[in-house]
Motif scaffolding. Sequence first.
Motif, short mmCIF file in Angstrom:
data_model
loop_
_atom_site.label_atom_id
_atom_site.label_comp_id
_atom_site.label_asym_id
_atom_site.label_seq_id
_atom_site.Cartn_x
_atom_site.Cartn_y
_atom_site.Cartn_z
N PHE A 187 0.82 -1.21 0.00
CA PHE A 187 0.00 0.00 0.00
C PHE A 187 0.86 1.27 0.00
N ASP A 188 1.78 1.37 0.93
CA ASP A 188 2.58 2.60 1.07
C ASP A 188 3.53 2.79 -0.11
N ARG A 189 4.12 1.70 -0.58
CA ARG A 189 5.06 1.80 -1.69
C ARG A 189 4.35 2.23 -2.97
N LEU A 190 3.19 1.65 -3.22
CA LEU A 190 2.46 2.04 -4.42
C LEU A 190 1.94 3.47 -4.30
N ALA A 191 1.47 3.85 -3.12
CA ALA A 191 0.98 5.22 -2.92
C ALA A 191 2.08 6.24 -3.20
N ALA A 192 3.30 5.95 -2.75
CA ALA A 192 4.41 6.88 -2.98
C ALA A 192 4.69 7.07 -4.46
N LEU A 193 4.68 5.98 -5.22
CA LEU A 193 4.90 6.07 -6.66
C LEU A 193 3.77 6.85 -7.32
N MET A 194 2.55 6.58 -6.92
CA MET A 194 1.40 7.24 -7.54
C MET A 194 1.39 8.73 -7.27
N ARG A 195 1.78 9.12 -6.07
CA ARG A 195 1.86 10.56 -5.78
C ARG A 195 2.92 11.22 -6.65
N ARG A 196 4.04 10.57 -6.82
CA ARG A 196 5.11 11.14 -7.63
C ARG A 196 4.68 11.29 -9.09
N LEU A 197 3.90 10.34 -9.60
CA LEU A 197 3.46 10.37 -11.00
C LEU A 197 2.10 11.03 -11.17
N ASP A 198 1.52 11.52 -10.08
CA ASP A 198 0.20 12.16 -10.11
C ASP A 198 -0.85 11.21 -10.70
N LEU A 199 -0.87 9.98 -10.21
CA LEU A 199 -1.84 8.99 -10.65
C LEU A 199 -3.00 8.94 -9.67
N THR A 200 -4.21 8.76 -10.20
CA THR A 200 -5.37 8.58 -9.34
C THR A 200 -5.55 7.12 -8.96
#
Length: 291
Positions: A187-200
């Motif tokens: 959860f946390d690892r994917l959330a960090a990547l998504m925030r960096r790439l501005d993914l919903t």
Amino acid sequence: MTAPDVEILRYTAFSDDPAGGNPAGVVLDATGLDDAAMTAVAARLGYSETAFLTAPPEGLGEPGRAFTVRYFSPLAEVSFCGHATVAASVALAERTGPGDLLLATRVGTVPVTVEQRDGALRATLTSVEPRIEDVSRADLTEALAALDWSVADLDPALPPRIAYAGARHLVLAAATRERLADLDYDFDRLAALMRRLDLTTLQLVWRESEFIFHARDPFPVGGVVEDPATGAAAAALGAYARTLGLVTAPATLTVHQGHDLGRPGLLTVELRDGDPRSHVSGTATAIPDAA
């Protein structure tokens, strides 16, 4: 106005069964609510998104048929949300009748048509103009690591891309239905990547046949493990399929989502000749207070 003073409706979108589809909160009159109050309402509901409607910008649409809409997850505002749009549009149609709506969102004006079909109200939203972009090898590697997927788990006929039709989604296609069904991610690892790439969300799909897809959408940036039915991602998938030549317009895609969560939903994506936008359709129904 404070959050306790507003009427909060609960609808599920992309299903006519309150136990299916994707639940959304709907506030048809959010006049006077600030960002903190809207976030508090969304957090209290715990749904992936809640739609808040207020008066439209001056000159937009007919009175009672145009609105400004903002969408909040339990953690933050979201630029656009398809299932909450469908839910809010059906809720409006139940009160004022079917027809055309214009919704002013952060990403642009979204037309919606609500029709009565086979005894149910069905909303069709028209996305903003989509775009597709490549994803870097390093970012793909990180996404697969967070999902605990390997390159061999991907369908080579459907290359990874970031697709946008109101919100950004990383589209990853699983090679098998079994791979899609087995979702247990960091959860946390994917959330960090998504925030960096501005993914919903991540739009994880398996292609059953030319026009039929199954989807799952991790949504850790919204504080939700998985979105049960994702209209914005379905719109992005339509643009992805058209841009990559997987289908030729006119075409209609069927997206099954939520089955692995026990909340089956059905999304329809129409791709029209001469129109680059995606047209996403689905039903919605009120959730009883006891549900």
